[in-house]
Design a protein around this motif. Structure first.
Motif, mmCIF file in Angstrom:
data_model
loop_
_atom_site.group_PDB
_atom_site.id
_atom_site.type_symbol
_atom_site.label_atom_id
_atom_site.label_comp_id
_atom_site.label_asym_id
_atom_site.label_seq_id
_atom_site.Cartn_x
_atom_site.Cartn_y
_atom_site.Cartn_z
ATOM 1 N N LYS A 30 -24.612 30.691 26.550
ATOM 2 C CA LYS A 30 -24.070 31.273 27.019
ATOM 3 C C LYS A 30 -22.717 31.003 27.036
ATOM 4 O O LYS A 30 -21.775 30.933 26.698
ATOM 5 N N ALA A 31 -22.923 29.821 27.761
ATOM 6 C CA ALA A 31 -21.838 28.533 28.227
ATOM 7 C C ALA A 31 -21.323 27.486 27.045
ATOM 8 O O ALA A 31 -20.066 27.384 27.647
ATOM 9 N N GLN A 32 -22.335 27.150 25.866
ATOM 10 C CA GLN A 32 -21.356 26.981 24.797
ATOM 11 C C GLN A 32 -20.136 27.619 23.761
ATOM 12 O O GLN A 32 -19.016 26.936 23.666
ATOM 13 N N ALA A 33 -20.557 29.042 23.864
ATOM 14 C CA ALA A 33 -19.848 30.161 23.098
ATOM 15 C C ALA A 33 -18.876 30.018 23.916
ATOM 16 O O ALA A 33 -17.756 30.258 23.226
ATOM 17 N N ALA A 34 -18.811 30.098 24.979
ATOM 18 C CA ALA A 34 -17.489 30.002 25.753
ATOM 19 C C ALA A 34 -16.525 28.808 25.577
ATOM 20 O O ALA A 34 -15.181 29.179 25.654
ATOM 21 N N LEU A 35 -17.035 27.963 26.080
ATOM 22 C CA LEU A 35 -16.489 26.489 25.428
ATOM 23 C C LEU A 35 -15.507 26.272 24.322
ATOM 24 O O LEU A 35 -14.365 26.154 23.775
ATOM 25 N N GLY A 36 -16.512 27.051 23.146
ATOM 26 C CA GLY A 36 -15.900 26.789 21.469
ATOM 27 C C GLY A 36 -14.466 28.025 21.684
ATOM 28 O O GLY A 36 -14.055 27.885 20.883
ATOM 29 N N GLU A 37 -14.692 29.304 21.964
ATOM 30 C CA GLU A 37 -14.236 30.284 22.711
ATOM 31 C C GLU A 37 -12.587 30.197 23.047
ATOM 32 O O GLU A 37 -11.309 30.158 22.440
ATOM 33 N N VAL A 38 -12.811 28.802 23.819
ATOM 34 C CA VAL A 38 -11.540 28.314 24.870
ATOM 35 C C VAL A 38 -10.672 27.265 23.665
ATOM 36 O O VAL A 38 -10.163 27.121 23.393
ATOM 37 N N MET A 39 -11.666 25.797 23.127
ATOM 38 C CA MET A 39 -11.134 25.501 21.816
ATOM 39 C C MET A 39 -10.729 26.127 20.922
ATOM 40 O O MET A 39 -9.058 25.914 20.443
ATOM 41 N N ALA A 40 -10.884 27.170 20.500
ATOM 42 C CA ALA A 40 -9.909 27.560 19.410
ATOM 43 C C ALA A 40 -8.830 28.536 19.477
ATOM 44 O O ALA A 40 -8.058 28.713 18.980
ATOM 45 N N ARG A 41 -9.687 29.107 21.148
ATOM 46 C CA ARG A 41 -8.094 29.880 21.089
ATOM 47 C C ARG A 41 -6.601 29.493 21.205
ATOM 48 O O ARG A 41 -5.533 30.239 21.125
ATOM 49 N N ILE A 42 -6.560 28.229 21.772
ATOM 50 C CA ILE A 42 -5.545 27.199 22.177
ATOM 51 C C ILE A 42 -5.325 26.680 20.902
ATOM 52 O O ILE A 42 -3.748 26.792 20.833
ATOM 53 N N ARG A 43 -5.805 26.844 19.646
ATOM 54 C CA ARG A 43 -5.083 25.874 18.238
ATOM 55 C C ARG A 43 -5.097 27.753 17.296
ATOM 56 O O ARG A 43 -4.883 26.599 15.691
ATOM 57 N N LYS A 44 -6.126 28.443 17.925
ATOM 58 C CA LYS A 44 -5.538 29.450 16.473
ATOM 59 C C LYS A 44 -4.520 29.919 15.733
ATOM 60 O O LYS A 44 -4.956 30.200 15.096
ATOM 61 N N ASN A 45 -3.262 29.377 16.290
ATOM 62 C CA ASN A 45 -2.623 29.705 15.364
ATOM 63 C C ASN A 45 -1.835 29.057 14.706
ATOM 64 O O ASN A 45 -0.970 28.935 13.803
ATOM 65 N N ARG A 46 -2.758 27.770 14.276
ATOM 66 C CA ARG A 46 -2.055 26.945 13.667
ATOM 67 C C ARG A 46 -3.511 26.230 12.323
ATOM 68 O O ARG A 46 -3.059 26.016 11.661
ATOM 69 N N ILE A 47 -4.081 27.980 12.342
ATOM 70 C CA ILE A 47 -5.208 27.269 11.254
ATOM 71 C C ILE A 47 -5.529 28.911 10.598
ATOM 72 O O ILE A 47 -5.283 29.959 11.702
ATOM 73 N N VAL A 48 -6.087 28.961 9.755
ATOM 74 C CA VAL A 48 -6.794 30.319 8.907
ATOM 75 C C VAL A 48 -8.336 30.273 8.674
ATOM 76 O O VAL A 48 -8.430 29.164 8.749
ATOM 77 N N ALA A 49 -8.863 30.844 9.509
ATOM 78 C CA ALA A 49 -10.473 30.906 9.165
ATOM 79 C C ALA A 49 -10.802 31.682 8.457
ATOM 80 O O ALA A 49 -10.531 33.473 8.402
ATOM 81 N N GLN A 50 -12.204 31.287 7.717
ATOM 82 C CA GLN A 50 -13.067 32.269 6.930
ATOM 83 C C GLN A 50 -14.118 32.652 6.979
ATOM 84 O O GLN A 50 -14.598 31.340 6.564
ATOM 85 N N THR A 51 -14.916 33.820 7.559
ATOM 86 C CA THR A 51 -16.480 34.190 8.172
ATOM 87 C C THR A 51 -17.690 33.631 6.333
ATOM 88 O O THR A 51 -16.974 34.431 5.476
ATOM 89 N N VAL A 52 -18.181 32.967 5.872
ATOM 90 C CA VAL A 52 -19.235 33.456 5.039
ATOM 91 C C VAL A 52 -21.009 33.068 5.804
ATOM 92 O O VAL A 52 -21.100 32.751 6.447
#
Length: 302
Positions: A30-52
Motif C-alpha cells: 500500500k505504501a509503495q502504491a501511494a508513493l507511485g501515485e504521488v510521483m505520477a500525479r506531479i507529472r501527469k500533465n506532461r505524459i500520455v499513458a495507455q494500459t496494456v
C-alpha cells in the motif's frame, strides 16, 4: 550540506523501516502504491499513458507530450519481488519519461509469495518480447530498474542472451538487488546507517521469492556477465545493499563490459526515486546515457 528535504526523508524512512520491520507485506504494498501515485500525479500533465493487459500482469505505455529521444525504456520496478503494483510502476516510469522526453513501458510483474520465481522474470521477458513485436529493435530498448527491478534487468539480459534474442542497448540499475544471499560486507557495515532497509527484511523477501538464492536468474552476481550491455549503476553510500552494486560493477568490468558505478555518499536505497536536490547530477547522467544510445527524434521515430 544535505538539503532539509533530504534529512526529513531520511527521518521518515527510518520511522517507516521500524514500523514495517515485522509487518505483513500488504502494508508495504500500500505504501509503495501511494508513493507511485504521488510521483505520477506531479507529472501527469506532461505524459500520455495507455494500459496494456497481459494474461498474467498489467503493463503501461508512458509517452511524453514532447518527445526528444527515439527508443524506449523498459522499466522494472523494485519492492523485493513482493511489492509494487501498476500504480507504483507508473510512478517512476512517468518520472523517466517526463524528465528525459523519451517513451517508457512499465511492467507490473507478478509478485511473491503468491507468484514466486520465475514469475517476475517470465513477465519481464514477455514485456520485452512485446516491445520487439511492437516494432522496436534491441538497440532501441534500454532496461531500467531499481532494487529488485535492477536485479531483474540483469536476469532478463542473461535470459535474452541464452535465447539468442536481441540484446538491449543498455541497462540503468538503481540500487540493484543482485545478491539475494546477502553475502556482501555492507550488510553488516551499513546496518546502522541504512534508514530504509535491513538484512533481516531482505532475507525475508528472498525466502518468499526463491528457494535457490544462488541461481543466476535470482542473484545475477552468480552468473556470467560476458556480452552484457553497457551499464550505468547508482547506489547510496549508506545502504546495506552497497556491496551488491560494487560486486556487480566488478563482475561486469572483469567480463570486459562497459560499466559506470556512481556511489552517492550519505544517501539511502533507491534514493534517486525521491527526486531530492542531490539527485540532479544523477538524472543528468541518466539523460546522457540515454542520449548516447538513442537518436534525437525524427530518425526512426515510432
Amino acid at each position: 550540506m544535505m538539503a532539509i528535504s533530504t534529512k526529513l526523508i531520511k527521518i521518515q524512512l527510518s520511522l517507516f523501516k521500524a514500523f514495517t520491520q515485522n509487518k505483513e507485506i500488504e502494508v508495504e504494498r500500500k505504501a509503495q502504491a501511494a508513493l507511485g501515485e504521488v510521483m505520477a500525479r506531479i507529472r501527469k500533465n506532461r505524459i500520455v499513458a495507455q494500459t496494456v493487459v497481459f494474461r498474467d500482469f498489467i503493463g503501461e505505455w508512458i509517452a511524453p507530450k514532447q518527445q526528444k529521444l527515439d527508443g524506449i525504456v523498459l522499466y522494472l520496478h523494485g519492492g523485493g519481488y513482493c511489492a509494487g503494483n501498476i500504480d507504483y510502476a507508473r510512478g517512476f516510469s512517468t518520472v523517466l519519461t517526463s524528465k528525459n522526453k523519451v517513451k517508457s513501458f512499465c511492467c507490473a510483474y507478478r509478485l511473491a509469495p503468491e507468484n514466486p520465481y520465475p514469475a517476475a522474470l517470465e513477465d519481464a521477458l514477455e514485456s520485452y518480447t512485446f516491445l520487439l513485436r511492437s516494432g522496436y529493435t534491441g538497440d532501441q530498448i534500454i532496461l531500467c530498474g531499481e532494487s529488485a527491478g535492477g536485479g531483474l534487468c540483469y536476469a532478463l539480459a542473461m535470459k535474452l542472451r541464452e535465447k539468442n534474442m536481441p540484446m538491449p542497448a543498455g541497462i540503468i540499475a538503481i540500487s540493484p538487488w543482485v545478491d539475494l544471499t546477502a553475502s556482501g560486507t555492507s550488510y553488516a557495515e551499513n546496518e546502522e546507517r541504512d534508514p530504509s532497509l535491513s538484512k533481516e527484511r531482505l532475507q525475508f523477501y528472498a525466502s518468499l521469492y526463491a528457494e535457490d538464492k544462488t541461481d543466476p536468474y535470482v542473484s545475477p552476481v552468480f552468473g556470467d556477465f560476458h556480452e552484457m550491455p553497457p551499464s550505468l549503476i547508482f547506489v547510496g553510500g549508506d545502504e546495506v545493499m552497497l556491496s551488491d552494486a560494487e560486486t556487480l560493477y566488478k563482475k561486469l568490468t572483469e567480463a570486459g563490459c562497459s560499466a559506470k558505478l556512481q556511489i552517492k555518499p550519505g544517501m539511502w536505497h533507491a534514493y534517486i526515486l525521491y527526486g531530492t536536490r542531490e539527485t540532479k547530477s544523477d538524472f543528468a547522467m541518466i539523460l546522457e546515457f540515454l542520449k548516447k544510445y538513442f537518436p534525437q527524434t525524427g530518425k526512426n521515430a515510432k
